[in-house]
Motif scaffolding. Structure first.
Motif, short mmCIF file in Angstrom:
data_model
loop_
_atom_site.label_atom_id
_atom_site.label_comp_id
_atom_site.label_asym_id
_atom_site.label_seq_id
_atom_site.Cartn_x
_atom_site.Cartn_y
_atom_site.Cartn_z
N GLU A 39 0.82 -1.22 0.00
CA GLU A 39 0.00 0.00 0.00
C GLU A 39 0.85 1.26 0.00
OE1 GLU A 39 -3.28 0.42 -0.17
OE2 GLU A 39 -3.82 -1.71 -0.24
N ASP A 40 2.00 1.22 0.66
CA ASP A 40 2.83 2.42 0.79
C ASP A 40 4.02 2.43 -0.17
OD1 ASP A 40 4.24 0.35 1.95
OD2 ASP A 40 4.90 1.52 3.70
N ALA A 41 3.94 1.66 -1.26
CA ALA A 41 5.08 1.54 -2.18
C ALA A 41 5.51 2.90 -2.72
CB ALA A 41 4.74 0.59 -3.32
N ALA A 42 4.57 3.71 -3.18
CA ALA A 42 4.93 5.01 -3.76
C ALA A 42 5.59 5.91 -2.73
CB ALA A 42 3.68 5.69 -4.32
N GLU A 43 5.06 5.92 -1.51
CA GLU A 43 5.62 6.78 -0.47
C GLU A 43 7.04 6.34 -0.11
OE1 GLU A 43 2.60 5.52 -0.49
OE2 GLU A 43 1.40 7.35 -0.62
N ARG A 44 7.30 5.03 -0.08
CA ARG A 44 8.63 4.55 0.24
C ARG A 44 9.63 4.88 -0.87
NH1 ARG A 44 7.94 -1.59 2.15
NH2 ARG A 44 10.23 -1.42 2.28
N ILE A 45 9.18 4.78 -2.12
CA ILE A 45 10.04 5.15 -3.24
C ILE A 45 10.38 6.64 -3.17
CG2 ILE A 45 10.05 5.49 -5.76
CD1 ILE A 45 8.44 2.83 -5.92
N LEU A 46 9.36 7.46 -2.94
CA LEU A 46 9.59 8.90 -2.85
C LEU A 46 10.56 9.25 -1.73
CD1 LEU A 46 6.11 10.58 -3.41
CD2 LEU A 46 8.22 11.07 -4.66
N ALA A 47 10.39 8.58 -0.59
CA ALA A 47 11.25 8.88 0.55
C ALA A 47 12.71 8.58 0.24
CB ALA A 47 10.79 8.06 1.77
N VAL A 48 12.98 7.45 -0.41
CA VAL A 48 14.36 7.10 -0.74
C VAL A 48 14.93 8.08 -1.77
CG1 VAL A 48 15.83 5.35 -1.80
CG2 VAL A 48 14.05 4.66 -0.18
#
Length: 468
Positions: free
Chosen positions: A283-292
């Motif tokens: 569910e949080d894949a996009a947010e984790r990508i953005l954070a990195v």
């Protein structure tokens, strides 16, 4: 995977035998060689032709080509031992189908002088269509002859592509009425189609809808300073995309599942990128990508939705888990991630415009036996691309898709030999493409010069004989 048949028929006795028997003789394609220095854009001089009403625009195109240090000519006569590297046909002035005859026949008269790996590229205008009123009444009338002439260019290009040999290709750029032939995306699209980067793009008409986009400071490194994420980057097409984006100057964040962690790390080490082990269905894949991306580089500009799986079965034998698992990865995950990535201000930094590029497939265009789930998902990618083009375009970005045909990967290597060879022969170029061919198209659509191309699906299939 190598094509043994292609190698055999390109030299010696097997080539002679194949010719006598009338067997297919695919040519080695002209592809970009990253190790080459000062490689020419075309393998010979460029001829610019036009219809009678487009002479001034053809002059503009010729001047633009001269700026790339090409040998540009308007006279179709060749000197001894010369071959045309490309023929550009400007058809922006046609208003009736009969206007196509003279420039098309002039093109035909020079095709025998086209060099191996040469290019034919047309520039034309979008065919008008009647616009219905909100009440459902008849819409604005359009001249039937004008619509016929402009759409006639599509059939012309696709037919010429089927006639070319020796790795030559024919493609077209279709310009909106307000788009000038010197617009950045027209120049960028023309350069791509003339170059070795478009080796497996054949018989395609690419729409340039606006004057948007900008020319890069360095045509060899148009993505310098941009930050890109590539899902499914551990192998195959995804790994090739990571390499080509890095070659073009981008910082690359590669994403793949933990099981592919070692392969992903190897690819990212090769391109000096960052590896992120992540299941994109989270569910949080996009947010984790953005954070990195933001932690490492400060921003994220380009998203390449490449990750995908196969769960092939004839529909009569299909199970719910196979159908659902494929949809979860191939279309539901990109849709969910784009809820974040398509929001204004999320992508783009340091002057870079947002780019979202997704992997569709010719299966999603024409269907394929045993791939109801895969075809539905890939057709869904095309629908998603069209729907997001408007909102992302209003914030200065673009959303496009690339639809590969038969590409030589580990996956296609598992197809039995005879069906695999038949699949290779099912295109005008009579061979399979390579992952780098798909990667080159993605890199072009990610570039600043492609800013006027939005909501499009570019086929990279060697003019596979299915669909359009």
């Amino acid at each position: 995977m190598s094509d043994t048949y292609l190698e055999l028929v390109n030299g010696g006795l097997p080539a002679t035998v194949a010719k006598k028997l009338g067997l297919p003789r695919p040519a080695r394609l002209r592809r970009t060689d990253p190790s080459a220095v000062d490689r020419p854009l075309t393998p010979g001089p460029v001829l610019v032709l036009s219809d009678a009403g487009a002479a001034a625009e053809a002059d503009t195109v010729a001047q633009d080509l001269l700026a790339w240090d090409l040998d540009v000519r308007r006279d179709p006569r060749l000197s001894d031992h010369e071959r045309w590297g490309a023929v550009v046909v400007v058809l922006t002035g046609v208003t009736h189908p009969t206007d196509l005859a003279t420039p098309t026949l002039e093109l035909g008269s020079v095709l025998r002088g086209l060099a191996p790996g040469g290019r034919v590229v047309t520039l034309s205008r979008t065919a008008p269509a009647a616009v219905a009123s909100p009440s459902g009444d008849a819409g604005t009338d359009v001249p039937a002859a004008l619509a016929a002439a402009r759409l006639g260019v599509d059939g012309l290009v696709r037919s010429v592509a089927k006639e070319l040999r020796a790795g030559a290709t024919a493609n077209g750029l279709v310009l909106g009425d307000d788009v000038g032939v010197g617009a950045p995306s027209v120049r960028g699209g023309l350069r791509f189609l003339l170059s070795a980067r478009s080796a497996f793009v054949d018989g395609q008409l690419l729409q340039v809808g606006t004057d948007g986009g900008s020319e890069p400071a360095d045509w060899e490194r148009p993505l310098a300073g941009a930050v890109a994420v590539v899902t499914g980057a551990a192998r195959g097409i995804g790994a090739a995309v990571a390499r080509v984006l890095a070659r073009d100057g981008a910082h690359v964040l590669g994403v793949d599942v933990p099981a592919a962690g070692d392969a992903l790390s190897a690819v990212m080490n090769e391109v000096a990128g960052v590896a992120l082990q992540l299941d994109i269905t989270a569910e949080d894949a996009a947010e984790r990508i953005l954070a990195v991306a933001r932690t490492r580089y400060g921003h994220l500009d380009i998203v390449v939705h490449n990750a995908g799986i196969l769960r092939d079965k004839l529909l009569a034998n299909m199970t719910a888990d196979r159908f659902d698992d494929l949809l979860a990865v191939n279309i539901a995950a990109p849709l969910r991630m784009n809820e974040t990535f398509a929001e204004p201000g999320v992508l783009g930094g340091d002057g870079a415009a947002p780019r979202i590029i997704s992997l569709a497939s010719t299966s999603g265009i024409a269907g394929n036996r045993g791939q109801t789930n895969y075809a539905a998902a890939k057709a869904g990618i095309i629908g998603m691309t069209r729907a997001l083009a408007g909102p992302v375009g209003r914030s200065g970005g673009t959303v496009n898709a690339v639809a590969p045909g038969f590409i030589e990967t580990d996956m296609t290597a598992k197809i039995p030999p005879v069906p695999r060879q038949i699949a290779r022969w099912g295109s005008s170029l009579q061979q399979g493409g390579k992952p780098v061919d798909v990667a080159e198209a993605i890199a072009f659509l990610a570039s600043p010069q492609a800013g006027g191309i939005n909501g499009q699906t570019l086929r990279v299939c060697g003019q596979m004989l299915v669909g359009q």
